[in-house]
Write a protein that holds these residues in place. Structure first.
Motif, short mmCIF file in Angstrom:
data_model
loop_
_atom_site.label_atom_id
_atom_site.label_comp_id
_atom_site.label_asym_id
_atom_site.label_seq_id
_atom_site.Cartn_x
_atom_site.Cartn_y
_atom_site.Cartn_z
N UNK A 23 54.28 39.38 -23.10
CA UNK A 23 54.59 39.34 -21.96
C UNK A 23 54.15 37.42 -21.31
N UNK A 24 53.53 37.40 -22.54
CA UNK A 24 52.77 35.28 -21.45
C UNK A 24 53.87 34.43 -22.23
N UNK A 25 54.12 35.40 -23.70
CA UNK A 25 54.78 33.92 -24.28
C UNK A 25 56.38 34.41 -24.58
N UNK A 26 56.36 33.48 -25.55
CA UNK A 26 58.25 33.86 -26.10
C UNK A 26 57.73 34.29 -27.03
N UNK A 27 57.30 34.53 -27.51
CA UNK A 27 57.17 35.50 -29.55
C UNK A 27 57.62 36.77 -28.62
N UNK A 28 57.09 37.12 -27.19
CA UNK A 28 56.84 38.58 -26.36
C UNK A 28 58.42 38.91 -26.56
N UNK A 29 59.08 37.97 -26.07
CA UNK A 29 60.56 38.33 -25.42
C UNK A 29 61.73 38.24 -26.59
N UNK A 30 60.77 37.27 -27.73
CA UNK A 30 61.57 37.68 -28.99
C UNK A 30 61.90 38.46 -30.13
N UNK A 31 59.68 38.99 -29.34
CA UNK A 31 60.59 40.85 -30.13
C UNK A 31 61.11 41.03 -29.70
N UNK A 32 61.84 41.78 -28.15
CA UNK A 32 62.38 42.43 -28.02
C UNK A 32 63.02 41.95 -28.32
N UNK A 33 64.28 40.94 -28.66
CA UNK A 33 65.08 40.84 -29.03
C UNK A 33 66.24 40.94 -30.38
N UNK A 34 64.60 40.77 -31.05
CA UNK A 34 64.96 41.26 -32.76
C UNK A 34 65.09 42.89 -32.18
N UNK A 35 64.44 43.60 -31.93
CA UNK A 35 64.13 44.61 -31.86
C UNK A 35 65.44 45.63 -31.30
N UNK A 36 66.07 44.17 -30.23
CA UNK A 36 67.16 44.95 -29.74
C UNK A 36 67.86 45.08 -30.58
N UNK A 37 68.53 44.20 -31.49
CA UNK A 37 69.68 44.43 -32.31
C UNK A 37 69.14 44.92 -33.30
N UNK A 38 68.05 45.53 -33.71
CA UNK A 38 68.08 46.62 -35.00
C UNK A 38 68.42 47.28 -34.48
N UNK A 39 68.20 48.25 -33.31
CA UNK A 39 68.34 49.53 -32.71
C UNK A 39 69.56 49.38 -32.58
N UNK A 40 70.51 48.47 -31.89
CA UNK A 40 71.85 48.34 -31.62
C UNK A 40 73.12 48.51 -33.46
N UNK A 41 72.15 48.54 -34.38
CA UNK A 41 72.55 48.61 -35.18
C UNK A 41 73.77 46.96 -35.98
N UNK A 42 73.12 46.05 -35.50
CA UNK A 42 73.21 44.06 -35.45
C UNK A 42 72.21 44.05 -35.90
N UNK A 43 72.15 43.56 -37.20
CA UNK A 43 70.32 43.69 -37.93
C UNK A 43 70.45 42.44 -37.47
N UNK A 44 71.72 41.49 -37.59
CA UNK A 44 70.73 39.50 -37.39
C UNK A 44 71.75 39.42 -35.69
#
Lengths: 320, 317
Positions: A182-203
């Protein structure tokens, strides 16, 4: 009524996942145990709960980072055993402890590198790492034995100002994980990458300019380092190296993460949920021990819980 | 490296499943190091030991071709071994045990299939969880101690020979050939291929995706049941550890044989040679005095290298 149920299961579109329901489950188990058994509310048992739960909390928090981006790390159990074996090699603590983290980072890096650069499925990559690490651990220490450095033992068993050391391990773990998530951009990016994978849009995240490969590798490194931390803690508790101490630990960690409302398909989850999930597992284990449930049936029950929890999560992708 | 991979000869060579190369290399190593081991009798014994794995692989390749995986085989084998050897059904006939074993395999496979195909749960987690549920159950029932002996009929059949080759090996080859024909000649075989290639495209072309996945898992369960019977016959006693490492070996042999998630170009015979490679690998490792930890490392490395092999190729091609 609907408002309450929505509050409990997490609002639609919430990034946190459902974590209030597990909290209620944890409280219910605690209540049941205090009514059912005399020993549960005993001061000694409550004091033991924290060190019992700590390895699982640490491992689950690490595992959560990988699960958030839609991956999975099956090598954490072997990583824990490997860490205890390395610590019991004999040698000065100032060499062994940094060495453990360097090795863990290397393992995590190789996991991430193989997954991102060689296009290998995370489960296959970490499954093979699990076996390779287990083999190396058995070479280093075929049966349990050896002694770990004194500083590790006192860092687990001692206390400061009457507060037992494991509490500080917990605070440290949560502080680091909180900052990362929650304190770094890294965390936000994790959610972004995972959200894409979960909705079937890997990239999807990649197309938004997120350095997805670097972040994925970093998540696997973090996961392996948390596993190593849990390994150090366990080594301090059992005071020796044990090649089997981490056996099936990865499944417990995945169960804890899943109970805490983190979606195994990625993109949804929370740190507090994961901690609650780990506490549910720890309370359950404690309760089953207090009520003299056979350890074999405990394995079966844990497996059934994992089955139930993952069956309740829905996802789009089919297969692995 | 990209240029080397684009070379037509290289591409042709990369299309051959790694199992054949590994098999050839191991055969060569054995031929140089221990030429006297390479006779039909000794090899027959080694290959016979690997038959349970070989049959398990037939199920594994089926589910891996529909982009799934089955890691529950260890638990099922343990359960069937326990039922046969512990005498919970005293005086039961062999036919009864065979039917029971196949029924257990089918039931577990069907459950896995429903979870993976209909509920769409992660196959690794479901099958791992089913596996440990069964392992825990068997260990509880047997209190962690080996149960009893297996009825001697099993070992009697297992030890027979048809001509020069042991019966289990002939059986394995026959079942493999049957599966090969089944996959290439039936509509179901085509469904398996199309689901593996692209789930969405298969769905929109009218392929019953969920049903195909469920059926693949159910058939895999059947193969697990057969593998459990052969394994039980081969060790002839009850055990609380038998077969636990078989599922992961099956995955390794299948990948080595050119069947990676959704890609089935290795057919049935690629994984068949993958299993033979493992049989040879264990012979070679034993002759060079490498024990259990070394075997674990080798298994891990083989899965990893074979997966990387396909990962690189998929990106370049």
């Amino acid at each position: 009524m609907t408002a309450i149920s929505r509050r409990l299961t997490g609002a639609r579109g919430s990034r946190q996942g459902m974590w209030m329901l597990p909290l209620l489950i944890a409280l219910a188990i605690a209540l049941w145990l205090s009514l059912e058994t005399a020993q549960f509310l005993n001061g000694e048992n409550l004091l033991n709960l924290v060190p019992q739960a700590m390895p699982l909390v640490i491992t689950a928090v690490g595992q959560m980072f990988v699960i958030l981006l839609g991956g999975l790390d099956l090598s954490v159990g072997s990583m824990i055993s490997f860490t205890t074996a390395v610590l019991a090699l004999g040698g000065p603590a100032w060499v062994l402890i940094p060495a453990v983290f360097v090795l863990a980072a290397l393992v995590g890096f190789s996991n991430g590198f193989i997954i991102t650069r060689f296009n290998v499925h995370p489960i296959i990559a970490t499954l093979s790492t699990q076996y390779i690490l287990l083999g190396i651990t058995r070479v280093l220490r075929p049966v349990s034995g050896g002694t770990v450095p004194d500083i590790v033992i006192s860092a687990v068993a001692g206390s400061i100002l009457g507060v037992p050391m494991p509490v500080f391990w917990g605070i440290f773990t949560l502080a680091v994980a909180w900052k990362l998530l929650y304190g770094l951009r890294f965390g936000l990016h994790l959610f972004a990458i995972g959200g894409g994978v979960a909705s079937g849009v890997e990239d999807a995240a990649h197309n938004f300019g997120i350095a997805d490969r670097r972040n994925i590798v970093l998540a696997y490194v973090i996961c392996a380092c948390f596993a190593a931390l849990a390994g150090i803690f366990l080594a301090g508790r059992i005071v020796s190296g044990d090649p089997n101490v981490g056996l099936l630990f990865e499944l417990d960690a995945i169960t804890a993460v899943a109970i805490g409302g983190t979606q195994l398909s990625g993109g949804i989850g929370s740190l507090h949920g994961t901690v609650i999930g780990a506490l549910v597992m720890a309370l359950l284990a404690n309760g089953m021990n207090l009520t003299n449930v056979s350890p074999f049936i405990q394995t079966t029950i844990k497996g059934a819980i994992l089955l139930l929890v993952v069956a309740l999560q829905s996802r789009k992708k089919m297969g692995l | 490296m990209a240029a080397a991979l684009a070379n037509p000869v290289m591409r042709r060579l990369l299309r051959v499943p790694p199992a054949y190369y590994v098999f050839a290399v191991l055969l060569l190593v054995l031929w140089i190091a221990r030429p006297n081991m390479l006779n039909l009798n000794i090899m027959g014994i080694f290959v016979r030991q690997i038959v349970p794995l070989g049959i398990l692989v037939l199920g594994q390749l089926l589910v891996m071709r529909v982009r799934s995986i089955d890691l529950s085989g260890g638990g099922v084998i343990l359960l069937i071994n326990y039922i046969i050897s512990s005498g919970v059904f005293p005086g039961a006939s062999m036919a009864f045990f065979i039917v029971l074993a196949l029924a257990i395999g089918l039931a577990v496979g069907f459950f896995n299939g429903l979870m993976v195909g209909v509920r769409r749960v992660s196959a690794v987690i479901v099958t791992l969880a089913v596996g440990i549920v069964l392992v825990g159950l068997v260990q509880y029932l047997s209190s962690g101690k080996p149960p009893g002996d297996v009825p001697s009929m099993f070992a009697d059949i297992y030890n027979t020979k048809l001509g020069p080759a042991p019966t289990p090996v002939i059986f394995w080859v026959a079942v493999s050939a049957a599966l090969s024909l089944f996959l290439s000649r039936t509509v179901f075989g085509r469904f398996v291929t199309s689901v593996g290639e692209n789930v969405q495209a298969a769905h929109f072309s009218g392929v019953p995706v969920a049903r195909t996945v469920v059926l693949a898992h159910t058939l895999a369960g059947l193969f697990v049941g057969i593998a459990a019977l052969v394994q039980t016959a081969s060790i002839a006693v009850g055990s609380v550890r038998v077969g636990l490492d078989l599922p992961i070996l099956a995955v390794a042999a299948t990948i080595l044989g050119g069947v990676v998630f959704g890609r089935g170009e290795g057919g049935v015979w690629g994984p068949f040679f993958g299993v033979l490679s493992f049989a040879l690998l264990f012979v070679v490792m034993t002759t060079f005095g490498i024990d259990e930890p070394g075997k674990l490392i080798a298994q891990g490395l083989i899965i990893l290298l074979a997966a990387i092999f396909y990962g690189i190729r998929q990106r370049s091609g």
